[in-house]
Design a protein around this motif. Structure first.
Motif, mmCIF file in Angstrom:
data_model
loop_
_atom_site.group_PDB
_atom_site.id
_atom_site.type_symbol
_atom_site.label_atom_id
_atom_site.label_comp_id
_atom_site.label_asym_id
_atom_site.label_seq_id
_atom_site.Cartn_x
_atom_site.Cartn_y
_atom_site.Cartn_z
ATOM 1 N N GLY A 528 26.705 38.675 41.577
ATOM 2 C CA GLY A 528 28.032 39.164 42.115
ATOM 3 C C GLY A 528 29.423 38.197 41.373
ATOM 4 N N LYS A 529 28.912 37.160 40.849
ATOM 5 C CA LYS A 529 29.898 36.196 40.405
ATOM 6 C C LYS A 529 30.216 36.360 38.857
ATOM 7 N N LYS A 530 31.325 36.036 38.526
ATOM 8 C CA LYS A 530 31.517 36.278 37.111
ATOM 9 C C LYS A 530 30.852 35.257 36.238
ATOM 10 N N PHE A 531 30.394 35.474 34.976
ATOM 11 C CA PHE A 531 29.924 34.448 34.068
ATOM 12 C C PHE A 531 30.837 34.591 32.968
ATOM 13 N N SER A 532 30.893 33.227 32.240
ATOM 14 C CA SER A 532 31.790 33.227 30.833
ATOM 15 C C SER A 532 30.781 33.012 29.957
#
Length: 624
Positions: A528-532
């Protein structure tokens, strides 16, 4: 301030942003200089001949390399007297050249603590490294590629111990110096380095606080810069020497108080126009201005000019320009001698031309799209990984039963998953319950024959990628087709009409990986968290040879199995939740090998084949 005994370790920052420790002997040398003058400079070549090009400026906390002008931050770190540096213990790993490289001090301390507690092994994952230290075999194993390296523990000189008040920060207030500076050649070199370093610091502070620009006579806000006192109260040239005696040409370098210059040296934007280094012609009033261009002399950003105010230096108009070149060692001038000469000339205001350190050649010359050709023996020029390609998990019991068989005669040995005896129940009894698999059942894997509790195998599978494959925790043999957690993206590959260093008769295969940023799923560390995706698209290179094309085929297979990248913490930048390499090394430097990620490297193709095989992508997977 903290009133304790501490061990001091001086460290420098490498190109990857990691702090690397100096040796204990070098740290003792720096501490001795620090006791005498907190604003002094440490010449590292005085204690270690291999460090002869380096000088540490204790005021700016930077390491300066004389032959290239490169400057790196340094820091003063503190550890417990009972830790590894306090006892003189050094832990090292064997690199590819067969020599030994010391671990970062933080890792060294952690390894020593585990060693003293007689732990059989140590997992470095908590420190951001996927390595397993085995003290019995004295080896380091990469948990993903399974590559082993030897490590050793050796005794060296203990790092310096300090008592009393210890500063909480890495810096300390700058104090005033006392006495006259030494006039030996080495001190003149160090003091000249200090003068140029002060100019750089003044320019950086000027950018932060602002000032006035334009004509030097313009009235505006001046930024007063506290500089080094290396030459406090003295001049570089005696006021009684030559014609300068009649013009009262004194200079106080480093913020000290010259004979005719009370107070500190004010610097404003008016003193920093973009002008080259030059000795100005004599003025009608008999004064001579001194200008120093920091861009040419110290390889630092921004041209710098220092105006000495009322203090003037007599420089004859007939002084020739003496450029210092050939710093690569190929010319007649030794690099260290050229660097020292350049610094001295810089302090005298003479024209200096120091070459910059070589930069890696990351990309080939521009290529037309029509010049990009398909790779021989490979269909197409790209491969995509989409969400619909992601494999669904399979029933854990079915996977375990598929690759193992029950045994009736159970040997009296440990299960290396739960560390309980095989004749006892699994350590996961009461934690996991699966129909048909009792805690006391023991199975043997089909290929390698290693034995474990079947419930332990189920637990291991549940903690993995749940892709239908099983990997023996002892020998790392892979059962089934291993897949990874690589996010969706695309892989392109084609031949370009340029050759790599070491392959003059072959063209080059260029691989382009491109993964867009997105949201982590349940298979990733933080769902659920963004990744770069820093550094994408990433360009990689292989020689267009038979072995190079074989490697490409296996890389395409690894890409399809989502094994090339994963989401984790970058070992280079320390950034978390970003796409990182997954232990299959690639060459990202096209025309050089300055970073170790380029060519020539005669062992690379064999090494990457080994890494691919460790991921279950071996040559036996290739179809004829």
């Amino acid at each position: 301030m903290i009133n304790l005994a501490r061990v001091v370790v001086w460290e420098w920052m490498n190109e990857h942003g990691r702090w690397r420790p100096y040796s204990a002997a070098v740290c003792h040398h720096i501490e001795n200089i620090l006791k005498g003058d907190a604003r002094g400079s440490a010449v590292l070549g005085q204690v270690d001949a291999q460090l002869s090009p380096y000088i540490i400026d204790l005021q700016s906390m930077h390491q300066f390399r004389q032959d290239t002008g490169t400057m790196r931050p340094v820091q003063r770190n503190f550890y417990e007297p009972s830790s590894a540096p306090g006892k003189g213990v050094v832990w090292e790993w064997e690199n590819d050249n067969g020599s030994w490289t010391p671990y970062d001090m933080e890792i060294c301390v952690t390894i020593q603590n585990a060693y003293e507690k007689q732990h059989p092994w140590l997992d470095l994952t908590s420190l951001g490294f996927c390595y397993l230290i085995d003290f019995n075999s004295m080896s380091q194993t990469n948990r993903q590629s399974q590559r082993k390296r030897r490590l050793r523990r050796r005794m060296d000189l203990a790092y310096p111990l300090i008592m009393g008040s210890i500063p909480k920060s890495q810096s300390w207030p700058v104090g005033a110096s006392s006495g006259q500076p030494c006039s030996c050649q080495q001190c003149i070199l160090v003091n000249s380095t200090r003068a140029a370093s002060n100019a750089i610091l003044a320019s950086q502070r000027r950018k932060l606080h602002g000032g006035t620009g334009g004509n030097p006579n313009t009235t505006g806000t001046h930024t007063v810069v506290r500089q080094s006192n290396t030459f406090a109260g003295t001049s570089l040239w005696s006021p009684t020497s030559g014609s300068s005696s009649t013009n009262n040409n004194n200079i106080s370098v480093g913020g000290g108080q010259g004979k005719d210059e009370p107070g500190q040296l004010p610097l404003s934007t008016a003193n920093f126009p973009c002008t080259p280094v030059m000795a100005s012609p004599p003025s009608p009033h008999g004064h001579h201005a001194l200008t120093i261009n920091g861009q040419n002399n110290l390889n630092r950003p921004g041209p710098i000019r220092i105006s000495m105010g009322n203090g003037r230096v007599a420089v004859s108009a007939g002084v020739p320009a003496l450029p210092v070149k050939n710093l690569t060692g190929s010319g007649p001038v030794h690099p260290a001698l050229a660097g020292m000469t350049g610094i001295l000339m810089c302090a005298a205001g003479l024209p200096v031309c120091l070459t910059r350190a070589p930069k890696p050649i990351l990309h080939p010359p521009p290529i037309n799209k029509s010049d990009m050709k398909p790779v021989q023996g490979i269909n197409g020029m790209r491969s995509k990984t989409k969400k619909k390609h992601l494999r669904r998990g399979k029933n854990p019991e079915d996977v375990v039963r598929r690759y193992s068989e029950k045994i009736k005669v159970i040997p009296d040995e440990d299960c290396t998953i739960c560390m309980e005896r095989l004749v006892m129940s699994s350590g996961y009894e009461g934690v996991l319950q699966h129909k048909g698999i009792k805690p006391e059942l023991v199975g043997k894997l089909g290929k390698c024959g290693h034995m474990y509790h079947l419930l332990c195998l189920v637990a291991m599978y549940n903690n993995g990628n749940k892709d239908g494959s099983l990997q023996c925790p002892t020998c790392k043999n892979i059962y089934g087709e291993k897949t990874g957690t690589q996010p969706p993206g695309k892989m392109e590959y084609h031949v370009i009409p340029h050759c790599l260093p070491g392959y003059p008769d072959s063209k080059t295969i260029r691989i382009v990986y491109d993964i867009p940023a997105g949201i982590q799923t349940n298979e990733h560390p933080n769902p659920g968290k963004k990744f770069s995706t820093r550094g994408f698209p990433r360009h990689c290179y292989l020689p267009d040879t038979d072995k190079g094309r074989k490697v490409l085929k296996l890389l395409i297979m690894a890409w399809d199995r989502r094994l090339i990248f994963t989401i984790g913490t970058s070992s280079t930048t320390g950034e978390s939740d970003t796409v990182v390499w997954n232990e299959i090394h690639h060459k990202t430097e096209f025309g050089s090998n300055l970073t170790g990620h380029g060519y020539p490297d005669p062992n690379y193709l064999d090494n990457v084949l080994t890494e691919l095989s460790a991921q279950g992508v071996g040559e036996d997977n290739l179809k004829d």
